[in-house]
Design a protein around this motif. Structure first.
Motif, PDB file in Angstrom:
ATOM      1  N   HIS A  62      -7.597   3.234  -6.975  1.00 54.33           N
ATOM      2  CA  HIS A  62      -8.847   3.324  -6.219  1.00 54.33           C
ATOM      3  C   HIS A  62      -9.447   1.939  -5.995  1.00 54.33           C
ATOM      4  N   TYR A  84      -8.777   0.407   2.319  1.00 51.86           N
ATOM      5  CA  TYR A  84      -8.097   1.691   2.522  1.00 51.86           C
ATOM      6  C   TYR A  84      -8.904   2.803   1.851  1.00 51.86           C
ATOM      7  N   LEU A 133      -7.206   6.234   1.126  1.00 46.01           N
ATOM      8  CA  LEU A 133      -6.355   6.220  -0.054  1.00 46.01           C
ATOM      9  C   LEU A 133      -7.190   6.208  -1.331  1.00 46.01           C
ATOM     10  N   SER A 134      -8.330   5.541  -1.300  1.00 45.87           N
ATOM     11  CA  SER A 134      -9.188   5.510  -2.488  1.00 45.87           C
ATOM     12  C   SER A 134      -9.687   6.902  -2.834  1.00 45.87           C
ATOM     13  N   SER A 153      -7.467  -0.072  -3.466  1.00 39.53           N
ATOM     14  CA  SER A 153      -7.624   0.502  -2.123  1.00 39.53           C
ATOM     15  C   SER A 153      -8.964   0.138  -1.515  1.00 39.53           C
ATOM     16  N   ARG A 208       0.589   4.691  -2.319  1.00 37.50           N
ATOM     17  CA  ARG A 208       0.348   6.024  -1.736  1.00 37.50           C
ATOM     18  C   ARG A 208       1.397   7.017  -2.208  1.00 37.50           C
ATOM     19  N   ILE A 266       0.815  -1.213   0.000  1.00 37.61           N
ATOM     20  CA  ILE A 266       0.000   0.000   0.000  1.00 37.61           C
ATOM     21  C   ILE A 266       0.851   1.267   0.000  1.00 37.61           C
TER      22      ILE A 266
END
Length: 394
Positions: free
Chosen positions: A165, A173, A176-177, A168, A89, A85
């Motif tokens: 997206h 997450y 983050l999306s 995530s 990011r 992840i």
């Protein structure tokens, strides 16, 4: 038999309720659900459905993920997915830095093809493979789009943001999306692509669907229709418009608006009959089969479980349907089977979903809550259910 600890949705609802200095009856008074259901969910005797969790989150003034416990950190770490992840990011933060002197990008044709393949891998639920490759592709496309700007590159970059997206969301997450969707809009505007911009509105609407803000979700769908209207009557634009109707159908179902559900499903069916299967358009899986799947999902969301099962039993999914959609169908069907008392069949469908799409199923809130519900409905837990419960960390 697995025993329920304090790490389940009902326990987290109870914790947040107490932090808000509310009794069960006071919280129940704020919900469109009964006191007895709230009590059963908090005790772990009933599964916390997605609409129930959204209503509780809204009443308590917290994010849905506070109650669902997503992301599932221990499971993600065990599966070595959490470590994937951070690079995603970081790649999303490169968007406004211009070309990088440290990057030697692959040729445009190769990068665009790779971006398309990553979309396809997510639809096939190969999340680990897609997540591992995605940051490098985003970095290369960002570098190329700044150094040699073209509509094709900006659109391809927008597509990779959409993949970020999707990954995530599937791993929980949601913060983050949201960043990925903002980047998708940024790139789609530079690519002058109204269809991609409308797809982004569709995805934003589903964010508010999860959060229980159905009015905002419906407004975003309407905004998406306005944007895609700029693209004329092309097959691409019609497929995107059809998918917007499908998104609106499940939002309307969660809002318990049967008239709106029927309207949107009808419009989507009309478009699907006109253009046929359009799964290749932005990897939306739009077509007659997806219309039927959303009609069933709407019945599940409206707690019309008998009707959902009636539809499921007559449904024939085409072989080309994305694995992610097949797994979602099995998870929906498992919930309907459980709610109508067919616990063995519910477990069977969840086992099939796990076999078909293990990463998606393990981190799907609906699958996790249904497994939890089956555990508490079973006087003597079958060995298969024990394995499934342990697999999700129960």
């Amino acid at each position: 038999m697995p025993t329920l600890d304090d790490n389940h949705t009902g326990a987290r609802i109870k914790e947040q309720r107490k932090l808000g200095r509310l009794t069960q009856r006071q919280l129940a008074a704020r919900l469109p659900y009964s006191y007895s259901l709230l009590n059963s969910v908090e005790c772990g005797l009933r599964p916390a459905t997605a609409d129930f969790v959204a209503a509780c989150a809204k009443a308590l003034g917290v994010d849905v993920t506070v109650l669902t416990g997503q992301p599932y950190v221990s499971e993600l770490q065990r599966d070595r997915l959490a470590e994937l992840i951070r690079p995603i990011r970081e790649s999303l933060d490169l968007y406004d830095l211009g070309p990088s002197p440290d990057i030697t990008a692959r040729p445009t044709d190769q990068l665009v093809a790779t971006a398309d393949r990553l979309c396809r891998e997510v639809r096939a639920t190969h999340l680990r493979s897609a997540a591992r490759q995605l940051p490098g592709v985003i970095a290369e496309l960002t570098h190329l789009a700044w150094s040699s700007p073209s509509t094709r590159l900006w659109r391809s970059l927008a597509s990779t943001y959409r993949t970020a997206h999707d990954i995530s969301v599937k791993l929980g997450y949601y913060d983050l999306s949201a960043v990925a969707l903002d980047r998708m809009d940024w790139a789609a505007q530079r690519g002058s692509d109204p269809c991609l911009a409308a797809v982004r509105q569709y995805m934003r609407a589903l964010v508010y669907f999860r959060e229980g803000e159905y009015g905002i979700g419906q407004r975003l769908v309407a905004a998406g229709h306005q944007v895609v209207g700029q693209a004329g009557e092309s097959r691409e634009a019609l497929a995107v418009a059809g998918q917007l109707h499908l998104g609106a159908s499940v939002i309307s179902a969660r809002a318990e608006d049967q008239t709106a559900v029927d309207l949107h499903i009808g419009e989507a069916r009309r478009i699907a009959e006109r253009i046929g299967d359009a799964a290749d358009v932005h990897w939306l899986s739009f077509g007659p089969a997806n219309v039927a799947l959303h009609r069933m999902s709407a019945a599940v969301e409206m707690h019309q479980y008998d009707e959902a099962l009636k539809q499921a039993r007559t449904m024939k999914l085409p072989p080309q349907l994305a694995t992610s959609r097949r797994a979602h169908f099995l998870i929906d069907r498992a919930r309907a089977e459980m709610e109508t008392g067919s616990t063995d069949k519910a477990l069977e469908h969840l086992v099939d979903a796990r076999r078909m799409a293990p990463e998606q199923t393990r981190y799907h809130p609906g699958a996790r809550e249904t497994i939890t519900g089956l555990v508490h409905l079973s006087r003597r837990t079958p060995e298969r259910l024990n394995h499934m419960a342990a697999w999700i960390g129960l």
